[in-house]
Design a protein around this motif. Sequence first.
Motif, PDB file in Angstrom:
ATOM      1  N   PRO A  53       0.808  -1.248   0.000  1.00 18.87           N
ATOM      2  CA  PRO A  53       0.000   0.000   0.000  1.00 18.87           C
ATOM      3  C   PRO A  53       0.820   1.267   0.000  1.00 18.87           C
ATOM      4  O   PRO A  53       0.372   2.280   0.533  1.00 18.87           O
ATOM      5  N   GLY A  54       2.043   1.267  -0.581  1.00 19.18           N
ATOM      6  CA  GLY A  54       2.819   2.482  -0.647  1.00 19.18           C
ATOM      7  C   GLY A  54       3.500   2.826   0.658  1.00 19.18           C
ATOM      8  O   GLY A  54       3.388   3.948   1.149  1.00 19.18           O
ATOM      9  N   LEU A  55       4.216   1.881   1.228  1.00 20.89           N
ATOM     10  CA  LEU A  55       4.898   2.084   2.491  1.00 20.89           C
ATOM     11  C   LEU A  55       6.391   1.882   2.287  1.00 20.89           C
ATOM     12  O   LEU A  55       6.837   1.142   1.398  1.00 20.89           O
ATOM     13  N   LEU A  56       7.169   2.531   3.116  1.00 22.53           N
ATOM     14  CA  LEU A  56       8.616   2.404   3.108  1.00 22.53           C
ATOM     15  C   LEU A  56       9.045   1.616   4.343  1.00 22.53           C
ATOM     16  O   LEU A  56       8.770   2.022   5.471  1.00 22.53           O
ATOM     17  N   TYR A  57       9.719   0.482   4.100  1.00 25.22           N
ATOM     18  CA  TYR A  57      10.192  -0.380   5.180  1.00 25.22           C
ATOM     19  C   TYR A  57      11.696  -0.137   5.342  1.00 25.22           C
ATOM     20  O   TYR A  57      12.463  -0.192   4.363  1.00 25.22           O
ATOM     21  N   VAL A  58      12.117   0.102   6.577  1.00 26.87           N
ATOM     22  CA  VAL A  58      13.520   0.424   6.877  1.00 26.87           C
ATOM     23  C   VAL A  58      14.004  -0.525   7.979  1.00 26.87           C
ATOM     24  O   VAL A  58      13.342  -0.676   9.010  1.00 26.87           O
TER      25      VAL A  58
END
Length: 843
Positions: A53-58
């Motif tokens: 869904p348009g997320l940034l995982y760090v």
Amino acid sequence: PSGALLSAVWLLLGLAGAWGRQVLAAGEGRSLAAPRLDSFPAQVWQLELSAVPGLLYVLCARRGIYCLSPDPKSDGSDRDSEDGELPCALISVDPDACLLPDAALCTFTVVADKLVTLAQGPAHWKVQLFECPRPGEDARPRGQVGEVELSISSPLTGPLGEPTAPRFLPVLRCVSPAGPSTLLSRVQGSGGFLLERALFGLLFGVDASLLESPVILCGLPDGQLCCVVLKTLVTSKLSPGDPKALVKILHHLEEPVVFIGAVKTGSSAQDVGDTHPDCLVALGHDGRVLTIKAGCDEAGTLVPALREYRLPGPVLCAACGGGGRVYHSTTSELCVVDLAQGGVPSGDLGDPPSLLCPAGLGVCSVVTLSVLSEVPEGTRGLLALSTRGRLMTCRLQLSSEVSGPTRAAAASTGQKIKDLLSGIGTVSERLSSLRKAVEQRNKALTCLNEAMNVSCILLSGREGPKPISCTVTTAWSRPQLQDVLTATFWLENSSGLCLDRGWTLCVQVLTSASASDSDMASAATTYTIPVDRLGPGDRREVTLPLGPGEDGVLHLPLTVSCALHYSLREVMGGARAPSESSKDSSDECCPDVLPEQDGISLPLCEHTVDVLWCLRFPGLAPAHTQAPGLLGPLCDPVDTFLGSFLGPRSEPTGPASLRAKFLPPSVATIKVSAELLRAALGDHHSGTSLDCAALQWLLAENAALDVVRARQLSSVQGVAPDGADVHLTVREVAMTDLGAAGPLQTVEIQVQSSSPASLCGTHHAVIGRLQVMVVEQAARIPGPPDLRVQCLQQTYSSHETLLREVQTLRDRLCTEDEATLHATAQRLLQVHRQLRSPSLLLV
């Protein structure tokens, strides 16, 4: 910026160690202004952008995975600056943004609505599967779905048992079969890629192909390349069995895996938009490259074809591009290699090349790399981040006018390198052959110099013991049912020289023919023993048999000659040049050539082995060293003759009893002047009576000499080689009727034996020693004493008469019948006894 470019920027900035905890975004073609940022709690190890869904995982080091929204939220201060620079996007990092807190996490990947992580354990790696949060839900995983452990080759703990940070981070990639229903068709830039269905089925099995399930590829720091089918991992907690059965090890690179990707190497590899790779690529940190393709065996069955290459290392990062190209960065330069069939020519159509020739791109210090897809047609774009934090874009031309000559030049260069290496190998082989020939000749010259020095010291003729000597001793042994006389040769080097390769000890044993076989020539046996190496002070022992011969009889005396032989053929044979070896192949010497004709023979010693050497004295040996019973000859003619008169009787009929009954012991005496004997013995006579010293001198080569010397014996009872008893007595006597000036002091040597052969052999041995003594002392003694010539004439006249009678009796034995044969034989024995009295006199 566009979605693909933004994803690449997030990935690059997250993996750059020089940037540490900073995260920012920038537009393409614009310079970066001073960033305004919010820091993560630790160094950023990995970022991954999920399209839905348009997320940034760090992933932060030893903290866990954070989930952020990449949409920038500007405030009033975020306005365009006066110089026209774009404002920087500022993302707030809230402590509640930690999606999965776990200090053991080392890498992760997002597959649709699934989050796959790889955690470090004390003795294994653990692959875990979580469900990602949906839009509008709490940013927390909805729970763990599956889990499996990967074995490692070495523990990942420190000395106190705490987990240690890995030196190299593992690599996690998602692979899907190419097709319309592929889950990763829209997120290839987020750590996943497609693979041709044929190769996908060969690598991961029929279950993964039928389920059309993505596969998680794991590249571990210990070199393992293993895989886990995602759909089987989802149901791993529901299905029974060992979870480790879900893991399949594809290969072992034997070095840390730093990159996993896929390229197209077939005939359509030059098509930039081709999205069906047919070759799996894995790179190791030290430069090892693994390619896996679908090939056919001899039966036409599809099998995975693995091939390994070696590139200059260490490899810091890599990326796969279109046209079968793989870009990789080392500490010195950014390079590209072509795995397509149009690169370096290979054996089969569609196979990877047999040799990889990396081409430099003129960029250095690149630590993170990504391939851009949205670039003008005919070019290839790269996005790179340097160690100093500089973000760079590179555009490469893909036209055939540029790549064709480059590939041809690479192929030509490879062929030139092969030709140069072949020429170097030929010259090196020739040089090695010449060097070996020179070394052999130098060694041969050194050996010849040593041989000349040895020859000089042995042939110098100086008095005293020789610097290289050979002594001989004899002994009796019984290896089988017959007694054997053996000789032990002691070769001793008392000089400062060394007897090396080429020297041989030659021992020649000359056997005299017996009286009954007067028509036979003497037989000689030669033994050759390689010396190998005899340094200064070294001693070598060699034992050889002397007899009896094939007829079972020991023919005495034996002449034993020892010599050193130096073979010039052996030493000079290896010193020829390589071209000379073929010319001399027809000049081989005949096998019957004597050793003296191809070398140097240096005599060492010569000995006459007679009965005195071979006498055995069982009564003198101690009880614990008593020799075994002595075996007599196989057949004695005298015993056969005497036994024919007895017939079957109850009394013993052995050789000793027969000789004692019918043949009284024969006696032979020799008288030697006491003055002559004292002069010959010299210092050996001091402290010992003359008779004892004379007996020791006669038995100087016998093994019983030490016992005779210790007991001061003047009379011994021994056994001859044929088994007959021999009594040897030495005593001082005075002859009153021979000296003109008075009694003459002499030493009488008496030999007594019941065997005529043993008596004659012992008598002959004693006379031989006395003859040598007389010859040596003739020049030292002024002259013989005054003797009565008339007495000597009478003795000579009586012996002449007896000798004529002996000849007459011998002729009569050949013509008379059996009736008178016995009387003639008895008279012949009596005449022989008279010939020995008076005995032989040496003055």
